[in-house]
Design an enzyme around this catalytic site. Structure first.
Site, PDB file in Angstrom:
ATOM      1  N   HIS A  93       0.711  -0.648   0.177  1.00 22.40           N
ATOM      2  CA  HIS A  93       0.401  -0.077  -0.008  1.00 22.40           C
ATOM      3  C   HIS A  93       1.271   1.326   0.078  1.00 22.40           C
ATOM      4  O   HIS A  93       1.716   1.048   0.539  1.00 22.40           O
ATOM      5  CB  HIS A  93      -0.957   0.359   1.034  1.00 22.40           C
ATOM      6  CG  HIS A  93      -1.864  -1.410   1.335  1.00 22.40           C
ATOM      7  ND1 HIS A  93      -3.281  -0.398   0.908  1.00 22.40           N
ATOM      8  CD2 HIS A  93      -1.548  -2.476   1.752  1.00 22.40           C
ATOM      9  CE1 HIS A  93      -3.797  -2.075   1.224  1.00 22.40           C
ATOM     10  NE2 HIS A  93      -3.187  -2.872   0.932  1.00 22.40           N
ATOM     11  N   SER A 502      17.499  28.869  18.595  1.00 24.85           N
ATOM     12  CA  SER A 502      17.095  27.976  18.289  1.00 24.85           C
ATOM     13  C   SER A 502      17.500  27.204  19.645  1.00 24.85           C
ATOM     14  O   SER A 502      18.914  27.867  19.951  1.00 24.85           O
ATOM     15  CB  SER A 502      18.051  26.781  17.448  1.00 24.85           C
ATOM     16  OG  SER A 502      18.384  26.002  17.955  1.00 24.85           O
TER      17      SER A 502
END
Lengths: 559, 299
Positions: A93, A502
């Site tokens: 799939h 960050s």
């Protein structure tokens, strides 16, 4: 001695993929008796009314049994009188594309299944594309359920033709198309009387005989260094697996990236001395002189192998999070891991059709052309030439998930690399002139306003006579670029203040690496516990302490 | 032109994996169970780093119920190769008298699974090599070579990291760990053929000899010491038997056999009608039991 064939099977449950492999093992008497008993027992519990369900042999995980589909790669092992096999059975799939890619990355050959009643479908094209991307050069198309189309030759030929057209754009060396019935056993281990018009071998004999050994020996020698072996001061050897070519004692080779020449003094293949070693062998190589080589470097006789720090690439995104340009990842190429950024998404590739689609974000199981850059240059080759230094993975720096895999298409001109021109006016001269030690103060943080703190610190430094420059990262600007600018400012004798959004430890490590030792880190999240005034004072104190240490007579800051 | 045989390829793959761990990981350990797979893995570690010694210690999780010959073999080999061998047992379990006769599956959990977690945590090992092979059991067939464990040492089969080419991802956060299986792609046959090719020493219990046994629920159990509790009606017999796998003696079934030499053992094994885990009593529980135990942290 027998050779080893690693192959993958692609297709969905409906195509009868697990049944095909199960039947092959069963017919070839390659099951142990108790596995056979377990299979017969399991089948009784299944829905097929006691008839053997060959697929039960392969579907292992509980979750899969409950859902009735194969969600992860299962590896199976069997040996015939001709060859040893490892088969990776993978889910078909689209939502499990990444699992299929895992299986494909490991294989030399792919058996792709199609249902003869349906022919080549979208899924078939997707499977062929993933196999090609991961470097598979040999395909078998098993046209299954031939019994349901009365072994119709015309149907078979039409499917074969369409498959050849589908795969024309890929770099495939061999394709074999075989008509089979997985449940009935036609052309699985022996040729079926139902397909007298089929002239090739049945599936198993074909797999036993197909030649997938690409002659790596004729290529130039190339070995990425895994580790340096130093049991004592008398021995220094470079350990790794030879990825291409061969090497003999006395041969001259080049070290990359240091580009030193040296001759091979001794070769150990595992623990045995050898005069010559070949592609695929694990070796320890001793050279006749001292060279600057460590893990991640490459030993080679190939003068074509290049270095670069930015690349155009094709990637398969495999993470639940979304790929966004500007985010930092760990990038692993060969035996080298270093910080990097996806700088741009060129476009998406429709995984089913191969069509290009404009995109600014990539989600799980999508294929895309991307540009990325690294904190330093690396030794690389195109994936077509050298899989081992042409393929890479991206690792998320917070979750450590393997977020993507990809192949290097080619290097990019790194236009954004710059450095101060080397003249007699050195960094020291410029610093003297300003009476300060140039350094970078890196303000990091994720929850607080590091920008306000940086501004406050700059104000105080300037009012005391220091020469500064404040940088702030705009959205998506690469950390490396910001760090490089800071370094240039330092070279000019200035104190660079960087406010960067960050607090990720590996980001900071990357910045520190670029800037060098004149670097102070300020975590604004920690500093925010005190008032802005106090926090700024504390930072200025640290800066001044550094400056005074080097220039005792320079301006002092009076707090 | 030199095409490697399948054993050469498997050896090269395992050595590559072992070297990657040594080069990239902070505090690795190689688990050593004394069985034939462990013997092969140890042999590969010695070859991988030669002329250096393996740059990590080895650890044996001792349930205190192993065959005596296994313990002798372990100590002899550690000395012979000059490697560091850590032995860890669950002391609390020993104090409570946990044993395979009275405590069933709790015994396996406490003396093996818990003891392993304790041992890893005690020394702060972040990466542990194990000798597991994918051909042993269905859930193992789907496990990655670098198999990630969360803070509780648990495996999440639904969320495995993709493993591409030879680019192994060794990065973990604090508290997490990785199990590494260098023998993932080996089969039982490969192990035996490699033992013969490399002349690897294995515990003599693999070889048939006359040994004291009792027959219990269809399994041949060796009476290795006086702790073996006989059930009513059971009597000790002398039979020529050997073992296809080694573990705790009360839980390891032997097979009647005349195979004494390595060649005879291999011939018997390669023609075997029963895959090897049948002789492990604990695997005879419901299908999927191994996967359940692994989710709970079993190796």
């Amino acid at each position: 001695m027998k050779s080893l064939l690693k192959f993958i099977t692609c297709g969905s449950v409906d195509d009868g993929k697990s049944t095909l492999i199960g039947h092959m093992l069963y017919d070839a008497k390659l099951l142990f008796a108790d596995q056979e008993r377990a299979l017969e027992l399991d089948s009784k519990l299944g829905s097929r009314g006691g008839k053997i369900d060959y697929s039960l042999l392969l579907d292992g995980l509980l979750a899969e049994r409950e859902q009735g589909i194969t969600i992860d790669v299962a590896y199976r092992y069997f040996t015939t009188s001709h060859r040893s096999f490892i088969v990776a059975d993978t889910p078909g799939h689209e939502e499990y594309t990444r699992n299929m890619a895992v299986g494909a990355s490991f294989a030399d050959l792919a058996v792709i299944l199609v249902d003869a009643t349906k022919g080549v479908i979208t899924q078939t094209k997707r499977h062929a594309r993933i196999c090609a991307l991961m470097g598979i050069k040999h395909l078998v198309l098993a046209v299954n359920k031939m019994d349901l189309v009365d072994f119709d030759r015309k149907k078979f030929e039409a499917i074969k033709e369409e498959f050849f057209q589908t795969t024309a754009e890929f770099q495939i060396q061999s394709i074999q198309v075989i008509p089979v019935s997985a449940t009935e056993g036609d052309n699985i281990t022996t040729k079926s009387p139902n397909t007298p018009w089929y002239e090739g071998l049945a599936l198993l004999p074909y797999l036993e005989n197909v030649d997938v050994h690409t002659s790596n020996d004729s290529k130039a020698f190339m070995m990425p260094v895994q580790r340096v072996c130093r049991p004592d001061h008398t021995f220094r050897g470079f350990q790794g697996q030879i990825e291409a070519g061969k090497i003999s004692v006395g041969d001259e080779l080049t070290t990359l990236p240091s580009r030193e020449k040296a001759k091979v003094k001794r070769i150990l293949v595992t623990d045995q001395d050898r005069d010559t070693a070949y592609a695929g062998q694990p070796v320890t190589i001793q050279l006749d002189r001292e060279v600057d080589v460590s893990r991640g470097n490459v030993l080679t006789t190939d003068n074509e192998i290049q270095e670069a720090d930015s690349f155009a690439s094709t990637i398969l995104w495999m993470d639940d999070s979304v790929l966004t340009p500007g985010k930092h990842y760990w990038v692993k190429v060969g035996t080298k891991t270093l910080p990097g950024t996806v700088t741009a998404i060129t476009h998406k590739i429709d995984i089913n059709t191969g069509n290009t689609v404009p995109a600014d974000r990539i989600v799980k199981n999508e294929l895309a052309k991307c540009e990325f850059s690294l904190s330093d240059s690396i030794v690389f080759d195109s994936f077509e030439e050298n899989k081992s230094i042409g393929g890479f993975i991206l690792i998320d720096r917070v979750t450590n998930m393997t977020s993507a895999c990809g192949v290097i298409d080619h290097a990019l001109q790194s236009s954004n690399r710059f450095a101060a021109l080397d003249t007699e006016i050195t960094r020291e001269v410029r610093a003297q002139q300003k009476g300060q030690t140039p350094l970078t103060v890196w303000f990091s943080g994720s929850q607080s306003d590091q920008s306000a703190l940086a501004k406050e610190v700059e104000k105080r430094l300037v009012s005391s006579g220091y020469h500064t420059m404040l940088l702030e990262n705009s959205q998506g600007e690469s950390l490396r670029r910001v760090a490089e600018i800071a370094k240039v400012l330092n070279d000019a004798g200035l104190i660079a203040l960087v406010s960067y959004d960050s607090s990720n430890a590996s980001d900071l490590e990357a910045a520190r690496e670029i800037i060098g030792k004149e670097y102070i880190e300020v975590n604004a999240d920690d500093a925010s516990r005190s008032s802005l005034e106090e926090a700024a004072n504390a930072v200025v104190k640290r800066v001044v302490k550094d400056v005074i240490a080097q220039y005792p007579n320079s301006v002092s800051y009076d707090i | 032109m030199q095409e490697l045989t399948h054993l050469d390829q498997l050896e090269a793959e395992a050595i590559y994996i072992i070297r990657e761990v040594a080069a990239e990981c902070e505090n690795p350990v190689m688990l050593y169970s004394i069985g034939k797979d462990s013997s092969v893995m140890l042999h590969l570690a010695l070859k991988a780093f030669y002329p250096e010694k393996p740059p990590f210690p080895f650890m044996h999780i001792d349930t205190t119920w192993k065959f005596k010959e296994m313990i002798e073999f372990r100590d002899r080999k550690a000395k012979e190769f000059g490697i560091e061998m850590i032995v860890h047992s669950n002391e609390e379990g020993i104090r409570q008298g946990i044993n395979p006769f009275d405590h069933g599956s709790a015994y396996t959990d406490i003396m093996k699974t818990q003891a392993l977690k304790q041992g890893l945590d005690k020394y702060g090992f972040t990466v542990a090599f194990g000798g597991g092979r994918r051909d042993e059991e269905k859930s193992r067939a789907k496990e990655r070579i670098f198999s990630f464990r969360n803070k509780n040492h648990a495996w999440d089969p639904k969320n495995q990291r993709p493993e591409m080419w030879k680019l192994f991802n060794t990065r973990i956060n604090k508290g997490e760990s990785i199990r590494v299986f260098p023998l993932s792609n080996w089969t039982e046959k490969d192990i035996w053929q490699y033992i013969r090719r490399e002349n690897i020493d294995i515990v003599p219990l693999y070889s048939a000899a006359v040994r004291p046994i009792v027959n219990r629920d269809g399994h041949i159990i060796m009476v290795d010491d006086e702790r073996m509790k006989l059930e009513p009606g059971e009597k000790i017999e002398m039979k020529k038997i050997r073992f296809r796998t080694l573990g705790c003696y009360p839980l390891t079934g032997g097979v009647e056999s005349d195979a004494v030499t390595l060649d005879e053992i291999i011939e018997e094994t390669l023609g075997a009608v029963s895959s090897e885990r049948t002789s492990r009593v604990i695997d005879q529980e419901a299908a999927g039991s191994m996967e359940r135990r692994k989710r709970e942290g079993y190796f």
